[in-house]
Design a protein around this motif. Structure first.
Motif, PDB file in Angstrom:
ATOM      1  N   LYS A   6       0.821  -1.211   0.000  1.00 44.24           N
ATOM      2  CA  LYS A   6       0.000   0.000   0.000  1.00 44.24           C
ATOM      3  C   LYS A   6       0.856   1.262   0.000  1.00 44.24           C
ATOM      4  CE  LYS A   6      -3.285   0.035   3.024  1.00 44.24           C
ATOM      5  NZ  LYS A   6      -3.995   0.178   4.331  1.00 44.24           N
ATOM      6  N   PHE A   7       1.951   1.245   0.767  1.00 40.57           N
ATOM      7  CA  PHE A   7       2.746   2.458   0.934  1.00 40.57           C
ATOM      8  C   PHE A   7       4.022   2.484   0.091  1.00 40.57           C
ATOM      9  CE2 PHE A   7       0.310   2.114   4.945  1.00 40.57           C
ATOM     10  CZ  PHE A   7      -0.396   3.299   4.840  1.00 40.57           C
ATOM     11  N   THR A   8       4.053   1.611  -0.904  1.00 39.41           N
ATOM     12  CA  THR A   8       5.186   1.624  -1.835  1.00 39.41           C
ATOM     13  C   THR A   8       4.708   2.121  -3.198  1.00 39.41           C
ATOM     14  OG1 THR A   8       6.274  -0.212  -0.711  1.00 39.41           O
ATOM     15  CG2 THR A   8       6.967   0.236  -2.958  1.00 39.41           C
ATOM     16  N   PRO A   9       5.313   3.171  -3.733  1.00 33.49           N
ATOM     17  CA  PRO A   9       4.890   3.695  -5.043  1.00 33.49           C
ATOM     18  C   PRO A   9       5.131   2.685  -6.159  1.00 33.49           C
ATOM     19  CG  PRO A   9       6.220   5.300  -3.835  1.00 33.49           C
ATOM     20  CD  PRO A   9       6.343   4.004  -3.101  1.00 33.49           C
ATOM     21  N   LYS A  10       4.515   2.930  -7.287  1.00 28.16           N
ATOM     22  CA  LYS A  10       4.633   2.035  -8.438  1.00 28.16           C
ATOM     23  C   LYS A  10       6.096   1.796  -8.808  1.00 28.16           C
ATOM     24  CE  LYS A  10       0.179   3.275 -10.512  1.00 28.16           C
ATOM     25  NZ  LYS A  10      -0.510   3.830 -11.702  1.00 28.16           N
ATOM     26  N   GLY A  11       6.382   0.527  -9.169  1.00 29.10           N
ATOM     27  CA  GLY A  11       7.739   0.163  -9.580  1.00 29.10           C
ATOM     28  C   GLY A  11       8.671  -0.145  -8.427  1.00 29.10           C
ATOM     29  N   GLY A  12       8.175  -0.118  -7.188  1.00 27.91           N
ATOM     30  CA  GLY A  12       9.027  -0.364  -6.036  1.00 27.91           C
ATOM     31  C   GLY A  12       9.197  -1.846  -5.722  1.00 27.91           C
ATOM     32  N   ASP A  13       9.842  -2.113  -4.585  1.00 23.92           N
ATOM     33  CA  ASP A  13      10.168  -3.492  -4.198  1.00 23.92           C
ATOM     34  C   ASP A  13       9.640  -3.793  -2.800  1.00 23.92           C
ATOM     35  OD1 ASP A  13      11.842  -4.100  -6.531  1.00 23.92           O
ATOM     36  OD2 ASP A  13      13.211  -2.603  -5.666  1.00 23.92           O
ATOM     37  N   VAL A  14       9.220  -5.035  -2.619  1.00 24.17           N
ATOM     38  CA  VAL A  14       8.845  -5.566  -1.306  1.00 24.17           C
ATOM     39  C   VAL A  14       9.608  -6.861  -1.108  1.00 24.17           C
ATOM     40  CG1 VAL A  14       7.005  -6.480   0.143  1.00 24.17           C
ATOM     41  CG2 VAL A  14       6.557  -4.516  -1.353  1.00 24.17           C
ATOM     42  N   ASP A  15      10.375  -6.953  -0.023  1.00 24.30           N
ATOM     43  CA  ASP A  15      11.178  -8.147   0.262  1.00 24.30           C
ATOM     44  C   ASP A  15      10.714  -8.790   1.563  1.00 24.30           C
ATOM     45  OD1 ASP A  15      13.572  -8.149  -1.766  1.00 24.30           O
ATOM     46  OD2 ASP A  15      13.304  -6.062  -1.140  1.00 24.30           O
ATOM     47  N   ILE A  16      10.636 -10.124   1.540  1.00 19.15           N
ATOM     48  CA  ILE A  16      10.218 -10.889   2.715  1.00 19.15           C
ATOM     49  C   ILE A  16      11.397 -11.767   3.151  1.00 19.15           C
ATOM     50  CG2 ILE A  16       8.521 -12.478   3.678  1.00 19.15           C
ATOM     51  CD1 ILE A  16       6.713 -11.732   1.255  1.00 19.15           C
ATOM     52  N   TYR A  17      11.863 -11.534   4.371  1.00 19.32           N
ATOM     53  CA  TYR A  17      13.000 -12.286   4.904  1.00 19.32           C
ATOM     54  C   TYR A  17      12.535 -13.146   6.076  1.00 19.32           C
ATOM     55  CZ  TYR A  17      15.819  -8.757   2.435  1.00 19.32           C
ATOM     56  OH  TYR A  17      16.383  -7.928   1.498  1.00 19.32           O
ATOM     57  N   ALA A  18      13.129 -14.340   6.194  1.00 19.65           N
ATOM     58  CA  ALA A  18      12.912 -15.185   7.372  1.00 19.65           C
ATOM     59  C   ALA A  18      14.238 -15.865   7.678  1.00 19.65           C
ATOM     60  CB  ALA A  18      11.825 -16.216   7.121  1.00 19.65           C
ATOM     61  N   SER A  19      14.691 -15.763   8.920  1.00 19.98           N
ATOM     62  CA  SER A  19      15.998 -16.332   9.276  1.00 19.98           C
ATOM     63  C   SER A  19      15.961 -16.885  10.697  1.00 19.98           C
ATOM     64  CB  SER A  19      17.097 -15.265   9.168  1.00 19.98           C
ATOM     65  OG  SER A  19      16.830 -14.196  10.066  1.00 19.98           O
ATOM     66  N   HIS A  20      16.843 -17.838  10.923  1.00 19.69           N
ATOM     67  CA  HIS A  20      16.935 -18.448  12.255  1.00 19.69           C
ATOM     68  C   HIS A  20      18.317 -19.052  12.422  1.00 19.69           C
ATOM     69  CE1 HIS A  20      16.660 -22.127  14.832  1.00 19.69           C
ATOM     70  NE2 HIS A  20      16.228 -21.206  15.666  1.00 19.69           N
ATOM     71  N   GLU A  21      18.927 -18.763  13.552  1.00 20.32           N
ATOM     72  CA  GLU A  21      20.198 -19.380  13.915  1.00 20.32           C
ATOM     73  C   GLU A  21      19.973 -20.310  15.092  1.00 20.32           C
ATOM     74  OE1 GLU A  21      23.203 -16.505  14.598  1.00 20.32           O
ATOM     75  OE2 GLU A  21      23.094 -15.641  12.569  1.00 20.32           O
ATOM     76  N   GLU A  22      20.717 -21.385  15.137  1.00 16.11           N
ATOM     77  CA  GLU A  22      20.552 -22.403  16.173  1.00 16.11           C
ATOM     78  C   GLU A  22      20.547 -21.778  17.569  1.00 16.11           C
ATOM     79  OE1 GLU A  22      19.721 -26.106  17.483  1.00 16.11           O
ATOM     80  OE2 GLU A  22      20.018 -25.555  15.376  1.00 16.11           O
ATOM     81  N   GLY A  23      19.488 -22.057  18.315  1.00 15.18           N
ATOM     82  CA  GLY A  23      19.387 -21.539  19.682  1.00 15.18           C
ATOM     83  C   GLY A  23      18.892 -20.112  19.774  1.00 15.18           C
ATOM     84  N   GLY A  24      18.714 -19.461  18.641  1.00 11.21           N
ATOM     85  CA  GLY A  24      18.275 -18.063  18.644  1.00 11.21           C
ATOM     86  C   GLY A  24      16.830 -17.922  18.237  1.00 11.21           C
ATOM     87  N   PRO A  25      16.332 -16.687  18.181  1.00 15.34           N
ATOM     88  CA  PRO A  25      14.937 -16.458  17.804  1.00 15.34           C
ATOM     89  C   PRO A  25      14.718 -16.596  16.306  1.00 15.34           C
ATOM     90  CG  PRO A  25      16.041 -14.368  18.120  1.00 15.34           C
ATOM     91  CD  PRO A  25      17.046 -15.437  18.491  1.00 15.34           C
ATOM     92  N   LEU A  26      13.482 -16.757  15.931  1.00 13.10           N
ATOM     93  CA  LEU A  26      13.084 -16.698  14.528  1.00 13.10           C
ATOM     94  C   LEU A  26      12.742 -15.247  14.221  1.00 13.10           C
ATOM     95  CD1 LEU A  26      12.060 -18.028  11.824  1.00 13.10           C
ATOM     96  CD2 LEU A  26       9.795 -17.994  12.910  1.00 13.10           C
ATOM     97  N   ILE A  27      13.309 -14.718  13.144  1.00 10.58           N
ATOM     98  CA  ILE A  27      13.060 -13.317  12.782  1.00 10.58           C
ATOM     99  C   ILE A  27      12.475 -13.273  11.378  1.00 10.58           C
ATOM    100  CG2 ILE A  27      14.064 -11.046  12.409  1.00 10.58           C
ATOM    101  CD1 ILE A  27      16.204 -11.758  14.434  1.00 10.58           C
ATOM    102  N   ILE A  28      11.307 -12.653  11.274  1.00 11.82           N
ATOM    103  CA  ILE A  28      10.652 -12.458   9.980  1.00 11.82           C
ATOM    104  C   ILE A  28      10.568 -10.958   9.722  1.00 11.82           C
ATOM    105  CG2 ILE A  28       8.517 -12.761   8.670  1.00 11.82           C
ATOM    106  CD1 ILE A  28       8.014 -15.285  10.317  1.00 11.82           C
ATOM    107  N   THR A  29      11.049 -10.537   8.552  1.00  4.98           N
ATOM    108  CA  THR A  29      11.096  -9.110   8.226  1.00  4.98           C
ATOM    109  C   THR A  29      10.425  -8.858   6.892  1.00  4.98           C
ATOM    110  OG1 THR A  29      13.189  -8.842   9.432  1.00  4.98           O
ATOM    111  CG2 THR A  29      12.604  -7.119   7.854  1.00  4.98           C
TER     112      THR A  29
END
Length: 408
Positions: free
Chosen positions: A309-332
């Motif tokens: 919604k808040f990205t003008p035409k022609g822009g980019d949206v990236d979805i990241y998900a990462s996890h390291e052993e023993g650490g939290p799950l981070i979704i961005t």
């Protein structure tokens, strides 16, 4: 609760009682319900102005005649509080300075100076009759300071009590608001589902073609508007449940890659219509998240929809998900959109709030999405973080603790 003191059995203090009162080292004045002075001890008399020769014979006079200086002042109000409500009080130097005209001689200058006083006003009772005792204590500079500090401390305590009452009232009002919103949301969803269903039926021409082609377009508009309104109502309902403490999580192991791809497919037509590129950055060996699958999908849908919604035409949206052993799950979810000013970031986490930009004012939305994501994340023992800069885009990260993760 006031303490009721009892006089001697007689309605007017006897001679022995008067003699005792004359020996105490503070002033005592006793009045009846007609505000008539029944007794005024010798301590009071010694500090009265010298030109008042009838000091010892104040008995029988109205309190205003004996002490005209108190009329309409705080001491007067305290006396009436005794007779009207049986409430005693204390008047300290900072609250009612020198309420009685009492004077003493300064040993150094020989001049008359006002006596600094602490006055206690107490209810009395004897044989069904009510009286008021006014006790006057002369204080030095140091004791006056202590009295002032005590009075201020008591007022701070009273203020704290009032703030607690106000907080409890605000909490109760907030609960009532949440219950009202939840009730109204339920009442609105039932007819709205019918509108969505029948408009879809008309748009699909399931009962035959429209006589006018424009009717099909109108039916689609009604269906889309209904879907949007239903989403708003669902957000309000969920937020109301969370704030009322009634949100129940139906927890299970959630397949993260599958859920992210599913949400991305849902929003891709909108992104394509704006010419946006959506890119996923994660591997298929992510651990499963133990949580509410519907709530998790709702979190992702709100974040990705906001990014689009808040990205003008022609822009980019990236979805990241990462996890390291023993650490939290981070979704961005990161976008190349309009961004948010640093001072506005705390506000967009509040219900019905959006950053105040020209782009926002031309964009539909209730401002509930980010608030709902934050609260749903916290229900999963996680937390949300927003990094943004005007004109350079926004990145919203959800972090879930290791205790919520299951090895793939």
């Amino acid at each position: 609760m006031s303490v009721v003191h009892h006089l001697a059995p007689r309605s007017r203090p006897g001679l022995l009682f008067e003699a005792v009162l004359d020996q105490v080292e503070n002033g005592i004045i006793i009045i009846d319900e007609r505000l008539t002075v029944l007794h005024c001890n010798s301590w009071i008399a010694q500090f009265r102005p010298e030109n008042q020769e009838d000091d010892i014979h104040l008995e029988g006079h109205h309190i205003y005649e004996a002490f005209p200086e108190i009329e309409g002042k705080q001491l007067d109000k305290s006396i009436h509080a005794v007779f009207d409500y049986a409430v005693g009080s204390i008047l300290t130097p900072d609250y009612a300075r020198d309420p009685l005209s009492l004077y003493q001689t300064n040993p150094d200058s020989g001049e008359k100076e006002p006596v600094t006083q602490i006055i206690l006003v107490k209810p009395l009772q004897s044989q069904g009759e009510r009286y008021c005792m006014i006790q006057v204590n002369a204080v030095t500079t140091s004791t006056a300071r202590e009295a002032i500090l005590h009075s201020q401390a008591m007022r701070m305590f009273e203020l704290a009590e009032n703030l607690k009452v106000a907080r409890d009232m605000a909490d109760e009002a907030n609960r009532a608001k949440s219950e009202f919103l939840a009730l109204m949301s339920h009442e609105l969803r039932t007819p709205l589902n019918a509108i969505i269903g029948f408009s879809d039926l008309l748009a699909q021409e399931m009962l035959g073609p429209h006589s006018t082609a424009q009717y099909k377009e109108y039916s689609s508009d009604i269906h889309n508007a209904g879907q949007h309104l239903l989403q708003v109502i669902n957000d309000i309902l969920d937020l109301s449940k969370i704030e009322a403490g009634k949100m129940e999580l139906h927890e299970e192991d959630v397949d993260l890659p599958e859920t992210i791809r599913s949400v991305e497919q849902m929003v891709r037509p909108t992104a394509n219509a704006k010419g946006l590129t959506i890119t996923q950055h994660f591997s298929d060996d992510l651990p499963e998240l133990y949580g509410d699958a519907r709530a998790f999908k709702q979190m992702l849908l709100n974040l990705i929809s906001n990014a689009i919604k808040f990205t003008p035409k022609g822009g980019d949206v990236d979805i990241y998900a990462s996890h390291e052993e023993g650490g939290p799950l981070i979704i961005t979810v990161k976008d190349s959109g309009i961004g948010i000013a640093e001072e506005d970031i705390p506000h967009i986490m509040e219900p019905f709030r959006q950053a105040d930009t020209q782009f926002n004012r031309n964009t539909e939305g209730t401002g509930l999405g980010v608030t709902l994501v934050k609260k749903l994340t916290e229900l999963h023992d996680g937390h949300m973080n927003i990094c943004s800069e005007l004109g350079l885009g926004t990145a919203v990260s959800l972090s879930f603790p290791p205790e919520r993760l299951r090895s793939a």
